[in-house]
Design a protein around this motif. Structure first.
Motif, PDB file in Angstrom:
ATOM      1  N   GLY A  27       1.068  -1.146  -0.183  1.00 31.55           N
ATOM      2  CA  GLY A  27       0.038   0.132  -0.185  1.00 31.55           C
ATOM      3  C   GLY A  27       0.708   0.931   0.027  1.00 31.55           C
ATOM      4  O   GLY A  27       1.440   1.448  -0.333  1.00 31.55           O
ATOM      5  N   ASP A  28      -0.042   2.383   0.025  1.00 34.17           N
ATOM      6  CA  ASP A  28       0.903   3.677  -0.099  1.00 34.17           C
ATOM      7  C   ASP A  28       0.237   4.542   1.074  1.00 34.17           C
ATOM      8  O   ASP A  28      -0.874   4.856   1.135  1.00 34.17           O
ATOM      9  CB  ASP A  28       0.613   4.747  -1.215  1.00 34.17           C
ATOM     10  CG  ASP A  28       1.586   5.468  -1.631  1.00 34.17           C
ATOM     11  OD1 ASP A  28       1.997   6.093  -0.517  1.00 34.17           O
ATOM     12  OD2 ASP A  28       1.359   6.876  -2.138  1.00 34.17           O
ATOM     13  N   PRO A  29       0.994   4.752   2.555  1.00 29.24           N
ATOM     14  CA  PRO A  29       2.090   3.845   2.352  1.00 29.24           C
ATOM     15  C   PRO A  29       2.514   2.608   2.737  1.00 29.24           C
ATOM     16  O   PRO A  29       1.631   2.152   3.166  1.00 29.24           O
ATOM     17  CB  PRO A  29       2.907   4.498   3.744  1.00 29.24           C
ATOM     18  CG  PRO A  29       2.246   4.827   4.016  1.00 29.24           C
ATOM     19  CD  PRO A  29       0.465   5.232   3.474  1.00 29.24           C
ATOM     20  N   CYS A  30       3.819   1.371   3.009  1.00 30.21           N
ATOM     21  CA  CYS A  30       3.611   0.209   3.557  1.00 30.21           C
ATOM     22  C   CYS A  30       5.396   0.269   4.310  1.00 30.21           C
ATOM     23  O   CYS A  30       6.075   0.587   4.300  1.00 30.21           O
ATOM     24  CB  CYS A  30       4.028  -0.570   2.942  1.00 30.21           C
ATOM     25  SG  CYS A  30       4.086  -2.481   3.071  1.00 30.21           S
ATOM     26  N   ILE A  31       5.417  -0.334   5.447  1.00 31.46           N
ATOM     27  CA  ILE A  31       6.503  -0.361   6.230  1.00 31.46           C
ATOM     28  C   ILE A  31       7.259  -0.903   5.944  1.00 31.46           C
ATOM     29  O   ILE A  31       7.126  -2.108   4.186  1.00 31.46           O
ATOM     30  CB  ILE A  31       6.134  -0.991   7.603  1.00 31.46           C
ATOM     31  CG1 ILE A  31       5.610  -0.332   8.461  1.00 31.46           C
ATOM     32  CG2 ILE A  31       7.366  -1.730   8.045  1.00 31.46           C
ATOM     33  CD1 ILE A  31       6.078   0.935   9.140  1.00 31.46           C
ATOM     34  N   ARG A  32       8.355  -0.273   5.749  1.00 24.04           N
ATOM     35  CA  ARG A  32      10.093  -1.248   5.103  1.00 24.04           C
ATOM     36  C   ARG A  32      10.998  -1.643   6.205  1.00 24.04           C
ATOM     37  O   ARG A  32      10.929  -0.967   6.297  1.00 24.04           O
ATOM     38  CB  ARG A  32      10.870   0.288   3.715  1.00 24.04           C
ATOM     39  CG  ARG A  32       9.761   0.726   2.911  1.00 24.04           C
ATOM     40  CD  ARG A  32       9.643  -0.256   1.468  1.00 24.04           C
ATOM     41  NE  ARG A  32       8.803   0.108   0.698  1.00 24.04           N
ATOM     42  CZ  ARG A  32       8.180  -0.447  -0.231  1.00 24.04           C
ATOM     43  NH1 ARG A  32       8.983  -1.690  -0.297  1.00 24.04           N
ATOM     44  NH2 ARG A  32       7.534   0.012  -0.571  1.00 24.04           N
ATOM     45  N   ALA A  33      10.502  -3.148   6.409  1.00 25.97           N
ATOM     46  CA  ALA A  33      11.201  -3.637   7.841  1.00 25.97           C
ATOM     47  C   ALA A  33      12.247  -4.497   7.155  1.00 25.97           C
ATOM     48  O   ALA A  33      13.082  -4.449   5.598  1.00 25.97           O
ATOM     49  CB  ALA A  33      10.151  -4.552   7.832  1.00 25.97           C
ATOM     50  N   VAL A  34      13.594  -4.497   7.760  1.00 22.53           N
ATOM     51  CA  VAL A  34      14.691  -5.188   7.849  1.00 22.53           C
ATOM     52  C   VAL A  34      14.350  -6.200   8.401  1.00 22.53           C
ATOM     53  O   VAL A  34      15.167  -7.503   7.539  1.00 22.53           O
ATOM     54  CB  VAL A  34      15.677  -4.386   8.437  1.00 22.53           C
ATOM     55  CG1 VAL A  34      16.136  -3.070   7.967  1.00 22.53           C
ATOM     56  CG2 VAL A  34      15.484  -4.371   9.813  1.00 22.53           C
ATOM     57  N   ARG A  35      13.661  -6.823   9.100  1.00 25.25           N
ATOM     58  CA  ARG A  35      12.900  -8.330   9.244  1.00 25.25           C
ATOM     59  C   ARG A  35      11.278  -8.491   9.640  1.00 25.25           C
ATOM     60  O   ARG A  35      11.285  -7.236  10.506  1.00 25.25           O
ATOM     61  CB  ARG A  35      13.814  -8.007  10.473  1.00 25.25           C
ATOM     62  CG  ARG A  35      13.755  -9.885  11.109  1.00 25.25           C
ATOM     63  CD  ARG A  35      14.203 -10.403  12.551  1.00 25.25           C
ATOM     64  NE  ARG A  35      15.707 -10.492  12.054  1.00 25.25           N
ATOM     65  CZ  ARG A  35      16.689 -11.540  11.397  1.00 25.25           C
ATOM     66  NH1 ARG A  35      15.760 -12.492  11.149  1.00 25.25           N
ATOM     67  NH2 ARG A  35      17.727 -11.946  11.067  1.00 25.25           N
ATOM     68  N   THR A  36      10.545  -9.168   9.362  1.00 21.97           N
ATOM     69  CA  THR A  36      10.132  -9.919   9.434  1.00 21.97           C
ATOM     70  C   THR A  36      10.088 -11.020   9.715  1.00 21.97           C
ATOM     71  O   THR A  36      10.398 -11.819   9.708  1.00 21.97           O
ATOM     72  CB  THR A  36       8.632  -9.644   8.095  1.00 21.97           C
ATOM     73  OG1 THR A  36       9.046  -8.439   7.924  1.00 21.97           O
ATOM     74  CG2 THR A  36       7.245 -10.162   8.769  1.00 21.97           C
ATOM     75  N   VAL A  37       9.259 -10.643  11.891  1.00 22.18           N
ATOM     76  CA  VAL A  37       8.207 -12.137  11.719  1.00 22.18           C
ATOM     77  C   VAL A  37       7.249 -12.568  11.825  1.00 22.18           C
ATOM     78  O   VAL A  37       6.354 -12.066  12.486  1.00 22.18           O
ATOM     79  CB  VAL A  37       8.914 -11.664  13.681  1.00 22.18           C
ATOM     80  CG1 VAL A  37       8.991 -14.176  14.224  1.00 22.18           C
ATOM     81  CG2 VAL A  37      10.552 -12.177  13.897  1.00 22.18           C
TER      82      VAL A  37
END
Length: 505
Positions: free
Chosen positions: A170-180
């Protein structure tokens, strides 16, 4: 490893809670502890300042519990609720109340008031798998601030703003370095662009067992070595018995290459041999026999009359069909070229060949627009389109294929009773029975001419050796990607070419 939709995950939650009897708050505690352990590991033994973002649903409850565990281990935590926490219900409300009694710092989000510089990392528990469409306020502003902070973000279950089923961002969307991700991998995490937004992804076991997914009919899986061995019965080392001979490992007929594209047939045939096929016959228009003789001495060349053109359009299809007699599988398409009445030419093979068939490249272009009128083949059939070829088969724009690759492949495979290999990042294999498998090997260096020809030869080889279509397609794709990874480690992605993949088999 199972891969689930948001609906399937809800059913699994309900089954675990109502049928197995594990309370929902226990599942939430297990999830939170797993996420907290990942955050603690990310800190590499140092105590950090964590900003924890919580939504109003169960993801927010997870986030609150994560804050409690990190605080207990000595980290400094501050929880920011996107909406007023007084309206929380159920397990999320229980977790909120525990934070209050423990005196853990909690505030309600106010735009542009957070001092992001005072934190070392962010934990995202804003939106979960049930969310569809672009995030609305106040979530949108909070996500934008988090992304702009430059801090490493760890997402709980999925990055907020990501479609859990399609991987759309989506706009916006979290840009994660890691997802659990919790309990099972979600489809949106293994389809681009979602894979990119999620960063490195791990699956946290919380008490919802894999056999529960089998009981509820989940039929989408990641292809790993374990999946090949345990679910598909394929040893990826492709071992051989001692008391065997070349005939034991099948005879593949390759119909590929034309005057300007002889390399496609060469790559396909060589890959088939490297994947263990006992015998490979490479059929070509007769005019190409002289130039090709000796280039691959291990393959048997067979020239078919072509009126001196060097093109498949001058080869009568019955000649190829006659050559297919007695073969264990046939691979058709790489470098074949397109020609007048190509669909009619291919139909002769489609209806007449009694052995397994794998179609790629120009053979797929011949198939587009006519497969709906052709009968279902009795023998196994594997199609290996890239997104552009898949779009032509479906008569839709490429973007529609890419918007939900798993369902595009699954629906086509079921409708036409074929095994479909939709190539690309995270290649999808769909079966006639409705199962889907998502590959975990490969790299961007494999986006190079001829890599698909190599894959066609590999799948054809496995079919000829007696593997069923699902086994051949899944093992072929997995081993193809694995060889590509090994080649990239030696050469670098930019320098990788198709023959490097064969050399790494």
């Amino acid at each position: 490893m199972h891969v689930v939709t948001s609906r399937e995950m809800r059913e699994l939650d309900r089954y675990t809670i109502e049928t197995i009897g594990i309370p929902s708050i226990v599942l939430m505690e297990n999830a939170a502890q797993a996420v907290a352990k990942e955050a603690h590991a990310h800190a590499q033994g140092q105590l950090k300042n964590w900003l924890i973002l919580a939504g109003k649903g169960n993801n927010g409850g997870d986030a609150a519990a994560v804050a409690r565990h990190l605080s207990e281990w000595g980290h400094h935590v501050h929880v920011v609720y996107a909406e007023s926490p007084q309206f929380l219900t159920g397990d999320a409300a229980i977790q909120r109340d525990i934070l209050q009694k423990l005196g853990i710092s909690v505030t309600k989000y106010q735009p542009n008031t957070l001092d992001w510089r005072s934190y070392d990392g962010v934990i995202d528990g804003l939106l979960g798998t049930g969310t569809k469409g672009a995030p609305k306020e106040p979530y949108a502003s909070l996500i934008n601030e988090a992304n702009a902070s430059g801090l490493p973000i760890l997402s709980i279950d999925i990055p907020s703003g990501l479609d859990a089923d399609t991987g759309a961002v989506g706009d916006p969307c979290i840009r994660a370095v890691r997802t659990v991700t919790i309990a099972f991998m979600k489809r949106g995490l293994v389809q681009y662009p979602g894979t990119g937004a999620a960063g490195e992804t791990t699956v946290a076991a919380i008490g919802i067992r894999p056999e529960f997914a089998d009981r509820l009919g989940v039929r989408t899986f990641l292809i790993t070595e374990g999946t090949l061995k345990e679910r598909l019965g394929v040893d990826p080392t492709l071992p051989r018995n001692k008391d065997t001979h070349k005939g034991t490992y099948g005879h593949l007929l390759v119909a590929a290459g034309s005057r300007r594209m002889t390399g496609a047939g060469l790559l396909c045939s060589k890959a088939a041999l490297r994947t263990g096929c006992g015998l490979v016959t490479w059929a070509v228009p007769d005019s190409l026999m002289g130039p090709l003789t000796g280039h691959l001495p291990e393959v048997m060349l067979s020239g078919l009359p072509d009126a001196g053109t060097g093109q498949w359009g001058s080869v009568v299809p019955e000649a190829l069909l006659s050559l297919a007699d007695g073969k264990d599988a046939v691979a058709v398409g790489p470098g074949l070229g397109q020609f007048e009445k190509g669909a009619q030419w291919l139909q002769t093979l489609w209806e007449g060949a009694e052995c397994p068939l794998v179609l790629d490249a120009d053979a797929l272009n011949m198939l587009a627009g006519v497969i709906n009128r052709w009968p279902v083949r009795k023998a196994p059939t594997v199609l290996t389109p890239h997104p552009g070829e898949m779009a032509r088969l479906l008569n839709v724009p490429v973007r529609e294929v890419q918007a939900n690759r798993i369902e595009a492949a699954r629906q086509f495979a079921e409708a036409h009773q074929v095994t479909l290999v939709l190539k690309g990042a995270q290649t999808v294999i769909a079966t006639p029975e409705g199962a889907a498998y998502i590959n975990t090997t490969g790299n961007p260096g494999m986006a190079t001419g001829g890599a698909g020809d190599v894959l066609t030869g590999m799948i054809g080889s496995l079919l000829a050796q007696g593997y069923n279509a699902t086994q051949a397609a899944c093992a072929g794709v997995y081993l193809h990607g694995q060889a590509g990874d090994q080649a990239a480690s030696r050469r670098g992605m930019n320098a990788l070419i198709a023959s490097d993949i064969i050399d790494a088999l």
